[in-house]
Scaffold this active site. Structure first.
Site, short mmCIF file in Angstrom:
data_model
loop_
_atom_site.label_atom_id
_atom_site.label_comp_id
_atom_site.label_asym_id
_atom_site.label_seq_id
_atom_site.Cartn_x
_atom_site.Cartn_y
_atom_site.Cartn_z
N GLY A 63 -37.44 -36.13 -100.07
CA GLY A 63 -36.36 -36.62 -100.23
C GLY A 63 -35.71 -36.60 -98.68
N ASP A 120 -41.13 -45.56 -99.28
CA ASP A 120 -41.76 -44.94 -98.19
C ASP A 120 -43.21 -44.57 -98.67
OD1 ASP A 120 -42.01 -44.14 -95.56
OD2 ASP A 120 -41.46 -42.03 -96.00
N LYS A 124 -42.31 -49.29 -96.28
CA LYS A 124 -42.98 -48.79 -95.09
C LYS A 124 -44.42 -49.63 -95.34
CE LYS A 124 -45.85 -44.67 -94.31
NZ LYS A 124 -45.56 -43.24 -94.81
#
Length: 424
Positions: A135, A228, A268
């Protein structure tokens, strides 16, 4: 002399004293106004990819110098101790947590806050954060929105891979999922019998389509999409980009299916040398007014991590584009999505990013890490003492550049654990 990390001879360890802070690296990519022609299996002349292949070989040769150290537990442990010691942001996470009342201050938190502070997005008040647990991105966006943008509310949805086995733990280290179940889109394996069961795996085409649908049903418009995701490749860092191709395609496709017009995207990636990765960036260039390849200063310079940033989405998918891309994910192959010969100017800009981030900064810092290992593998305490003044300079500079302010208690995220701070 380098603009990034550099050192020279002199006193026995004078080269340690000359380490300089890295800058936030941001390389702009040109928008493509010509029509997008997606292909199920595009071919590319080998000459177009030659310099990217050479870049990959050069970087992998430097990475491989560490491989023998990974083979023995003792030398591997020493290497990671040295690399940990030369992490200029080690310790900053706890400072940010305690000084600014921040939550879930991981490396991901630092990178996201830096991206938000640097990229000047038009709106981040409603976000879909994918591949998100534990998170850090959500927490950084929440902190930034309330202390810098002063939005009255921050609305978010999120997803992460839910382990298929009941014995595997969900990476909910801070209780963000446990305490905010309505914000999450993935489901427990216990719900497999449900018609719309989705475990958050973005390499599955039906999951991607379902996640995008759920996200837009819960949250409209979506101003910011982040992802990510990354597969643990063990010690096989030379294949990091290749092993993550399908995952990175899936997380990007989820974003492009859910992000609203005018919205912003942060994805990412690692190295940017594979033909499929290059073609995916070419696809992005048709959808965003501004497109960048970035490397935040808080992203360790010894790794290959990069973040692709799209600002101001100009258009949505056509039904045909959506169909072709979902089909490619379902029946995945790593040939290019487009004819790369049509994107020569864009490929030049991508290669400049490869040179800047990987062939200069990363290689230089990998060499620096190996030099530190040779001199200090049995003197970790001494290495820490030498670098302590430099770390303070790095961290103080980062805090000044990124304009941190205290988060009021009323704006904190709800977490279900007594340990709500940082990961050292």
């Amino acid at each position: 002399m380098s603009n990034y990390y550099y050192y020279y001879g002199g006193g026995r360890y004078d080269w340690l004293k000359t380490v300089e802070p890295t800058n936030f690296l941001k390389i702009g990519l040109p928008y493509q106004a010509h029509p997008l022609h997606l292909q199920h299996q595009a071919t590319t002349p080998p000459s177009i990819l030659e310099k990217f292949k050479r870049a990959d070989i050069l970087l992998n040769e430097v990475k491989s110098e560490m491989d023998p150290l990974m083979l023995q537990p003792e030398t591997e442990k020493k290497l990671y101790q040295v690399l940990g010691s030369i992490d200029m942001f080690k310790g900053l996470r706890k400072k940010v947590e305690y000084t600014y009342n921040a939550q879930i201050v991981t490396n991901a938190w630092l990178k996201m806050y830096e991206l938000l502070n640097t990229m000047n997005f038009n709106n981040t008040s409603q976000a879909f954060c994918n591949c998100e647990l534990p998170g850090g991105f959500i927490s950084a966006i929440n902190h930034f929105n309330h202390t810098m943008m002063h939005y009255p509310t921050f609305n978010w949805v999120a997803s992460s891979l839910y382990p298929s086995s009941e014995t595997d733990a969900l990476e909910d280290h801070y209780g963000l999922y446990q305490c905010n179940p309505d914000n999450w889109l993935m489901q427990s394996p216990l719900l497999k019998k449900n018609m719309d069961y989705n475990n958050g795996d973005v390499t599955i085409a039906s999951n991607v389509k379902n996640l995008a649908l759920k996200a837009t049903q819960k949250l409209t418009p979506i101003h910011l999409y982040t992802a990510d995701g990354g597969i643990n490749v063990g010690h096989d860092y030379n294949k990091q980009e290749e092993l993550n191709l399908k995952l990175h395609f899936g997380q990007a496709l989820t974003g492009l299916l859910s992000l609203s017009k005018g919205g912003n995207m942060i994805l990412k990636h690692y190295t940017l040398n594979h033909a499929f990765t290059l073609s995916l960036i070419c696809v992005f260039s048709h959808f965003f007014e501004e497109l960048y390849i970035t490397k935040p200063t808080s992203s360790r310079p010894s790794n290959s991590e990069t973040y692709i940033v799209g600002k101001n989405r100009l258009r949505l998918f056509t039904p045909k584009e959506e169909q072709v891309l979902l089909k490619r994910l379902e029946f995945f192959n790593d040939t290019p999505l487009v004819d790369l010969s049509l994107y020569q100017n864009l490929l030049e800009s991508i290669y400049f990013a490869v040179e800047t981030i990987h062939l200069k900064q990363q290689i230089e810092f990998l060499n620096f890490g190996m030099k530190c290992y040779r001199h200090f593998y049995n003197k970790i305490k001494l290495l820490n003492e030498y670098l302590a003044p430099k770390k303070k300079i790095f961290q103080d500079r980062w805090r000044v550049l990124n304009k941190l302010y205290v988060l009021e208690k009323k704006h904190k995220l709800k977490l279900c654990t007594s340990f709500q701070g940082s990961v050292a």
